[in-house]
Each structure stands twice: as structure tokens, then as C-alpha cells.
Design a protein around this motif. Structure first.
Motif, mmCIF file in Angstrom:
data_model
loop_
_atom_site.group_PDB
_atom_site.id
_atom_site.type_symbol
_atom_site.label_atom_id
_atom_site.label_comp_id
_atom_site.label_asym_id
_atom_site.label_seq_id
_atom_site.Cartn_x
_atom_site.Cartn_y
_atom_site.Cartn_z
ATOM 1 N N VAL A 66 -20.930 39.328 18.513
ATOM 2 C CA VAL A 66 -20.281 38.141 17.932
ATOM 3 C C VAL A 66 -20.138 38.340 16.415
ATOM 4 O O VAL A 66 -19.106 38.012 15.828
ATOM 5 C CB VAL A 66 -21.102 36.864 18.266
ATOM 6 N N ASP A 67 -21.168 38.923 15.793
ATOM 7 C CA ASP A 67 -21.109 39.181 14.338
ATOM 8 C C ASP A 67 -19.965 40.119 13.968
ATOM 9 O O ASP A 67 -19.398 40.022 12.884
ATOM 10 C CB ASP A 67 -22.413 39.841 13.858
ATOM 11 N N LYS A 109 -16.652 38.256 13.572
ATOM 12 C CA LYS A 109 -16.562 37.322 12.436
ATOM 13 C C LYS A 109 -15.591 37.754 11.345
ATOM 14 O O LYS A 109 -14.749 36.956 10.914
ATOM 15 C CB LYS A 109 -17.951 37.147 11.824
ATOM 16 N N THR A 138 -14.953 30.600 10.080
ATOM 17 C CA THR A 138 -15.866 30.774 11.214
ATOM 18 C C THR A 138 -17.054 29.813 11.127
ATOM 19 O O THR A 138 -17.528 29.477 10.032
ATOM 20 C CB THR A 138 -16.391 32.219 11.291
ATOM 21 N N LYS A 139 -17.504 29.403 12.312
ATOM 22 C CA LYS A 139 -18.646 28.493 12.381
ATOM 23 C C LYS A 139 -19.436 28.805 13.653
ATOM 24 O O LYS A 139 -18.859 28.847 14.752
ATOM 25 C CB LYS A 139 -18.096 27.057 12.467
ATOM 26 N N GLU A 140 -20.723 29.052 13.497
ATOM 27 C CA GLU A 140 -21.596 29.240 14.680
ATOM 28 C C GLU A 140 -21.804 27.871 15.292
ATOM 29 O O GLU A 140 -22.306 26.967 14.620
ATOM 30 C CB GLU A 140 -22.938 29.824 14.264
ATOM 31 N N TYR A 186 -26.142 28.443 20.275
ATOM 32 C CA TYR A 186 -26.834 29.677 20.679
ATOM 33 C C TYR A 186 -27.946 29.262 21.633
ATOM 34 O O TYR A 186 -28.964 28.723 21.219
ATOM 35 C CB TYR A 186 -27.393 30.406 19.456
ATOM 36 N N ARG A 191 -24.155 33.032 22.837
ATOM 37 C CA ARG A 191 -24.000 32.735 21.412
ATOM 38 C C ARG A 191 -22.520 32.451 21.159
ATOM 39 O O ARG A 191 -21.653 33.262 21.532
ATOM 40 C CB ARG A 191 -24.451 33.955 20.601
ATOM 41 N N LEU A 244 -19.236 31.254 18.672
ATOM 42 C CA LEU A 244 -18.649 31.170 17.342
ATOM 43 C C LEU A 244 -17.250 30.589 17.497
ATOM 44 O O LEU A 244 -16.531 30.931 18.444
ATOM 45 C CB LEU A 244 -18.555 32.598 16.782
#
Ligand SMILES: O=P(O)(O)O[C@H]1O[C@H](CO)[C@@H](O)[C@H]1O
Ligand SMILES: O=c1cc[nH]c(=O)[nH]1
Length: 248
Positions: free
Chosen positions: A29-30, A33, A39-41, A44, A49, A51
Motif C-alpha cells: 500500500v505504501d 502512495k 492520500t489518506k489512510e 487498518y 489496510r 488507503l
């Protein structure tokens, strides 16, 4: 469409995102980004997880599915419940053909259903196939970007460490299967049964056992080739979404 909180992905809103990218590994997921804006988490929970971000102003969810059909199946169902309609797996794969190198991309047109999750839904005679338009958009993006890629069948499986892995890989290699993963067939079958559009683009991280020299040559690049393949798969998945969205 439900506005109930989904128990596993812990989302109740798709934030107007009809599109989702599905890595297996939450850490991937990182890697998505930097390709997105704003972007916003957003959640989780367990292996899931999530995003939210925007690609060319199109809202896109990125949700990790964990390893294997059972957890992927849950993510697909719960994303469909909140109104996501198009799902592209961005996974990793072992090559089953000697001409496929580390970091090459495999765009799956269909998958051998060697796993239990899709079987729990429907008889094995039901095919696991990708959405044709998505496959075409992904292939087109690879050509545009000049990324090495292959289209064809993959095998999705449930086990890594049986005593027969080498024999099993050899068998499917001789049948022309390009690579293996653990979630693609579940995605295609559950997706089709729920009226979703699905595709899977796999980055080759393990070389074909039949071509050790090629694997050794590839590995001389260290993690460079798989890392590049991972970036490539993310870009083409997002480009495919942009091209599909543009036609609406
Ligand atoms: O890297 P991901 O997307 O998790 O994909 C592959 O890696 C995992 C196994 O190591 C399985 O999930 C398999 O499908
Ligand atoms: O060899 C591999 C690598 C990733 N995923 C698989 O299923 N097999």
C-alpha cells in the motif's frame, strides 16, 4: 449498496471510489502512495489496510487482501458491498516459464482454480477469467510504457510447502501456465459472480526453476528487478483505470 460498517475491511463508505487496487501485502500500500494525490489512510484491520487517494482526479481505494483466497474473498465481497465495481489485483508471482524474468509483469487472462475459496462458491467447471476490457487496457499501458509483460493463464494455489511443490510447478509449466499466485482465481470467480470487473497484474519475484541461469543473471540485479516490476505494475493498473474511466 450498504452503508453498514463492513466487519473485516472496516469501511462503510467507498468515498466515491468505484475502483480498487488490491495488493496482497499491506506494505505494498505504501508503494502506491507516491502515485496518488490527497492520500489518506482510512482503515487498518487484520490484513486489510486501506488507503484512499486520487489518480488523475479519479478516486481510487487501495486495500490489501492478505495471503490466499479466504482473506481475498472477504475483501472482494465487502468492497462490493460498499459499491466498488472494478478491482485490479497488484500481486507478486513465481514464474513458471523460462522466458519470463524477474520484474516482468504477467497480466492474467484467466486462472487455474487450484484453491478452495472459489470452489466453496461454485463448481470447478465455472471459469476464472479476467474482464476483457481491463486486460486490454493493462496491456496497452505496458506497450505505452515499454514495460516487459506477458498475457496468459496463471495458477492460483493454497500451499507453498507441500512435499510435491516442484512436481506440481513442473506439471503446470508444461501446460503453458505463466506463473503462480494465491488470489487471482478467487478474485475472478467471486468478482464474476457478484457482477464486478476484475483483473490481475502480477510482478515476477521468483524465477522459473527450469531456467536457473536466467534466474541467477536476474538475481545479479539484486532486488532491483522485482522493485521495478512493483512500480511498473502500480503504474499500469492506475493507467488502466484512467483509460477505462475516460470512456464513461
Ligand atoms: O505479494 P502478494 O500480492 O501477497 O502475492 C503473493 O505473495 C504471497 C505469498 O508469498 C501470496 O499472497 C501470493 O499470491
Ligand atoms: O513463487 C511464488 C511467489 C509468489 N507467489 C506465489 O504463489 N508463488
Amino acid at each position: 449498496m450498504s452503508t453498514e460498517l463492513q466487519p473485516h475491511i472496516q469501511l462503510k463508505d467507498n468515498f466515491q471510489a468505484k475502483y480498487a487496487l488490491l495488493p496482497g501485502d499491506p506494505k505494498r500500500v505504501d508503494k502506491v502512495k507516491p502515485f496518488l494525490t490527497k492520500t489518506k489512510e482510512i482503515a487498518y484491520n487484520r490484513e486489510y489496510r486501506s488507503l484512499l487517494g486520487y489518480y488523475k482526479n479519479i478516486p481510487v481505494l487501495v486495500v490489501s487482501t492478505g495471503i490466499g483466497g479466504p482473506s481475498a474473498g472477504i475483501a472482494i465481497e465487502e468492497l462490493a458491498n460498499i459499491g466498488v465495481t472494478t478491482l485490479i489485483r497488484i500481486g507478486s508471482s513465481g514464474a513458471l516459464q523460462d522466458h519470463i524474468h524477474l520484474g516482468d509483469l504477467i497480466i492474467a487472462t484467466g486462472a487455474v482454480r487450484d484453491e478452495g475459496t472459489s470452489k466453496a462458491y461454485i463448481d470447478l467447471s465455472y471459469p476464472a477469467v479476467a474482464d476483457h476490457e481491463l486486460v486490454s487496457a493493462l496491456s496497452h499501458a505496458c506497450v505505452q510504457q515499454d514495460f516487459p509483460y506477458h498475457t496468459g493463464l496463471v495458477r492460483s494455489h493454497d500451499s507453498f510447502y507441500t512435499d510435491r511443490e516442484e512436481e506440481i510447478d513442473h506439471y503446470w509449466s508444461r501446460k503453458g501456465i505463466l506463473g503462480s499466485d494465491m488470489e487471482t482465481s478467487t478474485l475472478f470467480v467471486v468478482g464474476a459472480l457478484r457482477g464486478l470487473r476484475t483483473a490481475s497484474v502480477l510482478n515476477v519475484v521468483v524465477p522459473s526453476k527450469g531456467n536457473l541461469q536466467s534466474g541467477i543473471n536476474d538475481l545479479a540485479h539484486g532486488q532491483g528487478l522485482p522493485a521495478k516490476g512493483e512500480e511498473n505494475q502500480i503504474l499500469i493498473a492506475l493507467e488502466a483505470i484512467a483509460s477505462i474511466d475516460n470512456k464513461r
